[in-house]
Design a protein around this motif. Structure first.
Motif, PDB file in Angstrom:
ATOM      1  N   THR A 272      -4.348  30.823  63.357  1.00  0.00           N
ATOM      2  CA  THR A 272      -5.118  30.133  64.080  1.00  0.00           C
ATOM      3  C   THR A 272      -4.913  28.499  64.155  1.00  0.00           C
ATOM      4  O   THR A 272      -4.438  28.090  65.309  1.00  0.00           O
ATOM      5  CB  THR A 272      -6.148  29.836  63.396  1.00  0.00           C
ATOM      6  OG1 THR A 272      -7.218  31.458  63.340  1.00  0.00           O
ATOM      7  CG2 THR A 272      -7.768  28.589  64.038  1.00  0.00           C
ATOM      8  N   ALA A 273      -4.267  28.276  63.074  1.00  0.00           N
ATOM      9  CA  ALA A 273      -3.131  26.869  63.013  1.00  0.00           C
ATOM     10  C   ALA A 273      -1.850  26.864  64.041  1.00  0.00           C
ATOM     11  O   ALA A 273      -1.619  25.623  64.391  1.00  0.00           O
ATOM     12  CB  ALA A 273      -2.887  26.875  61.314  1.00  0.00           C
ATOM     13  N   PHE A 274      -1.342  28.059  64.305  1.00  0.00           N
ATOM     14  CA  PHE A 274      -0.675  28.435  65.247  1.00  0.00           C
ATOM     15  C   PHE A 274      -0.645  28.247  66.408  1.00  0.00           C
ATOM     16  O   PHE A 274      -0.052  28.896  67.163  1.00  0.00           O
ATOM     17  CB  PHE A 274       0.560  29.154  64.908  1.00  0.00           C
ATOM     18  CG  PHE A 274       1.162  28.651  63.058  1.00  0.00           C
ATOM     19  CD1 PHE A 274       2.500  28.012  63.061  1.00  0.00           C
ATOM     20  CD2 PHE A 274       0.847  28.942  62.310  1.00  0.00           C
ATOM     21  CE1 PHE A 274       2.559  27.840  61.974  1.00  0.00           C
ATOM     22  CE2 PHE A 274       0.638  28.808  61.034  1.00  0.00           C
ATOM     23  CZ  PHE A 274       2.057  28.260  60.450  1.00  0.00           C
ATOM     24  N   GLY A 275      -1.824  28.363  66.804  1.00  0.00           N
ATOM     25  CA  GLY A 275      -2.711  28.537  68.696  1.00  0.00           C
ATOM     26  C   GLY A 275      -1.985  30.120  68.291  1.00  0.00           C
ATOM     27  O   GLY A 275      -2.352  30.626  69.854  1.00  0.00           O
ATOM     28  N   ALA A 276      -2.634  31.100  67.864  1.00  0.00           N
ATOM     29  CA  ALA A 276      -2.122  32.765  67.784  1.00  0.00           C
ATOM     30  C   ALA A 276      -3.465  33.108  67.157  1.00  0.00           C
ATOM     31  O   ALA A 276      -3.804  32.398  66.406  1.00  0.00           O
ATOM     32  CB  ALA A 276      -1.234  32.839  67.710  1.00  0.00           C
ATOM     33  N   ASN A 277      -3.337  34.604  67.540  1.00  0.00           N
ATOM     34  CA  ASN A 277      -4.175  35.361  66.795  1.00  0.00           C
ATOM     35  C   ASN A 277      -3.252  36.505  66.087  1.00  0.00           C
ATOM     36  O   ASN A 277      -2.187  37.393  66.930  1.00  0.00           O
ATOM     37  CB  ASN A 277      -4.788  36.375  67.438  1.00  0.00           C
ATOM     38  CG  ASN A 277      -5.979  37.993  66.993  1.00  0.00           C
ATOM     39  OD1 ASN A 277      -6.185  37.351  65.558  1.00  0.00           O
ATOM     40  ND2 ASN A 277      -5.392  39.177  67.378  1.00  0.00           N
ATOM     41  N   ILE A 278      -2.831  36.347  65.008  1.00  0.00           N
ATOM     42  CA  ILE A 278      -2.146  36.461  63.993  1.00  0.00           C
ATOM     43  C   ILE A 278      -1.854  37.761  63.130  1.00  0.00           C
ATOM     44  O   ILE A 278      -3.586  37.727  62.570  1.00  0.00           O
ATOM     45  CB  ILE A 278      -0.647  36.218  63.685  1.00  0.00           C
ATOM     46  CG1 ILE A 278      -0.132  35.406  64.644  1.00  0.00           C
ATOM     47  CG2 ILE A 278      -0.049  37.294  62.413  1.00  0.00           C
ATOM     48  CD1 ILE A 278       0.497  34.159  63.669  1.00  0.00           C
ATOM     49  N   GLN A 279      -2.136  39.423  63.624  1.00  0.00           N
ATOM     50  CA  GLN A 279      -2.253  40.867  62.527  1.00  0.00           C
ATOM     51  C   GLN A 279      -0.462  41.305  61.943  1.00  0.00           C
ATOM     52  O   GLN A 279      -0.011  40.612  62.514  1.00  0.00           O
ATOM     53  CB  GLN A 279      -2.826  41.503  63.426  1.00  0.00           C
ATOM     54  CG  GLN A 279      -4.281  41.338  64.166  1.00  0.00           C
ATOM     55  CD  GLN A 279      -4.112  42.212  65.194  1.00  0.00           C
ATOM     56  OE1 GLN A 279      -5.146  43.220  64.734  1.00  0.00           O
ATOM     57  NE2 GLN A 279      -4.629  41.649  66.622  1.00  0.00           N
ATOM     58  N   TYR A 280      -1.011  42.053  61.153  1.00  0.00           N
ATOM     59  CA  TYR A 280       0.063  42.470  60.232  1.00  0.00           C
ATOM     60  C   TYR A 280       0.096  44.077  60.190  1.00  0.00           C
ATOM     61  O   TYR A 280      -0.382  44.066  59.947  1.00  0.00           O
ATOM     62  CB  TYR A 280       0.153  42.026  58.579  1.00  0.00           C
ATOM     63  CG  TYR A 280      -0.259  40.389  58.463  1.00  0.00           C
ATOM     64  CD1 TYR A 280       1.579  39.254  58.732  1.00  0.00           C
ATOM     65  CD2 TYR A 280      -0.718  39.360  58.908  1.00  0.00           C
ATOM     66  CE1 TYR A 280       1.229  38.498  58.547  1.00  0.00           C
ATOM     67  CE2 TYR A 280      -1.043  37.597  58.355  1.00  0.00           C
ATOM     68  CZ  TYR A 280      -0.258  37.698  58.981  1.00  0.00           C
ATOM     69  OH  TYR A 280      -0.077  36.143  58.703  1.00  0.00           O
ATOM     70  N   ILE A 281       1.819  43.718  60.575  1.00  0.00           N
ATOM     71  CA  ILE A 281       1.235  44.986  59.261  1.00  0.00           C
ATOM     72  C   ILE A 281       2.408  45.602  58.560  1.00  0.00           C
ATOM     73  O   ILE A 281       3.811  45.300  58.764  1.00  0.00           O
ATOM     74  CB  ILE A 281       2.951  45.766  61.225  1.00  0.00           C
ATOM     75  CG1 ILE A 281       1.501  45.693  62.526  1.00  0.00           C
ATOM     76  CG2 ILE A 281       2.421  47.684  61.057  1.00  0.00           C
ATOM     77  CD1 ILE A 281       0.628  46.965  63.326  1.00  0.00           C
TER      78      ILE A 281
END
Length: 349
Positions: free
Chosen positions: A187-196
């Motif tokens: 969120t702080a980077f303007g993205a939706n990040i998920q982890y593999i």
């Protein structure tokens, strides 16, 4: 990104064909390219009308009415500079070319003012050990090394997001929590990040086997130790323009031989090449992967990307090659890390 390929005509195109290209494309100009894909000129509606007034028929050559010195820019030019140039020149279309004058894409003012968001996922491979960097990576995973005042991985994420890609996956293994704590959900980077999460190291492509289902859209895959100004949008558009299942970005690598290279035949001298420079295309560690490629990666099995692409080819699939001429640096060795520090603020102002 607006499709500009329908606006392309060759050197033998007629004025009528240029008009058709203007009308069928979405960028309101026709692009005149030679057989090497080099930009020779552009034809606007105004050029057509002025040509007709001069008596040039519809069957005449488009090269007779084109603007031979169109405003263009290097493909690596930052977005803000592109916008400034277009405003200075009062133009709505900006052809972007590589060092050889080959057309890479066409930027439009509308797109720059209203950045497009791409739903395509981006996978950043950040699970490696970085052993060649020695003590630097004993406590910090290589993608989190500080380059230019922030983690290398942050620069990659910010570049991806700035170009309109907000659906990001990061594959992690070595010191995974360091990465996950820093980026959280993105969120702080303007993205939706998920982890593999790789419970063991799975090579440069094994993370593909950990997706429950292959993404419906082509996915951009990039190594997490690369500094580059590549335009991922242009790469994706290039991939869409081919029948390939995957696209590999490549870089030209030159090696200078500091000696005279001797060619022989049956024990006799044929020729001497004095201090030649040899060049090859090498993998840049950046790819576009279609959903069909995932069937070549077994879950939980270590595999490298070259092997996966060889499997695609062996299965009679096709892999396109995308030469990049933008700034690119693989931070694999200590000297690369030092070079990145020296060049960072010039490349990423």
């Amino acid at each position: 990104m607006k499709s500009w390929r329908k606006a392309v005509v060759g050197t033998q195109a007629t004025v009528g064909e240029a008009i058709a290209a203007i009308e069928s494309g979405s960028i309101q100009i026709a692009l005149v390219l030679d057989d090497q894909n080099r930009l020779l000129g552009v034809v606007t509606d105004g050029d057509v009308r002025r040509g007709l007034l001069r008596g040039i028929p519809l069957a005449g050559l488009a090269t007779d009415i084109m603007s031979r010195a169109p405003v263009s820019a290097p493909a690596a030019l930052p977005r803000e500079d592109r916008l400034q140039l277009m405003r200075q020149k009062s133009i709505k279309q900006l052809p972007l070319v590589d060092e050889g004058g080959h057309l890479v894409l066409v930027e439009t003012l509308d797109e720059l003012l209203e950045p497009r968001h791409y739903p395509n996922p981006v996978l950043i491979m950040a699970g490696g050990l970085g052993e060649r960097l020695g003590a630097l990576t004993r406590e910090v995973p290589k993608p989190m090394l500080n380059v230019g005042g922030r983690p290398l991985l942050e620069t990659i994420v910010r570049n991806v997001v700035q170009q309109g890609f907000g659906n990001i996956f990061i594959s992690v293994n070595y010191k995974a929590e360091t990465i996950k704590d820093y980026f959280a959900d993105g969120t702080a980077f303007g993205a939706n990040i998920q982890y593999i999460h790789e419970t063991e190291r799975l090579g440069t492509a094994g993370a593909l086997g950990l997706f429950p289902t292959p993404p419906a859209l082509p996915m951009i895959v990039t190594n997490g130790d690369i500094l580059t100004t590549i335009d991922y949008r242009a790469l994706l558009e290039f991939h869409h323009g081919t029948p390939a299942e995957a696209t590999m970005a490549v870089r030209e690598h030159k090696v200078h031989v500091p000696y005279g290279v001797v060619s022989t035949s049956e024990g006799f001298l044929d020729a001497i090449r004095e201090k030649p420079t040899e060049s090859w295309f090498v993998s840049a560690g950046i790819y576009v992967i279609g959903s069909s490629v995932f069937r070549h990666v077994a879950p939980g099995v270590s595999v490298d990307m070259p092997t996966v692409l060889e499997r695609v080819i062996a299965g009679e699939g096709r892999v396109a090659v995308y030469p990049i001429r933008e700034y690119w640096l693989d931070i694999g060795r200590l000297e690369d890390f030092e070079q990145a520090h020296a060049e960072f603020h010039e490349v990423f102002p």
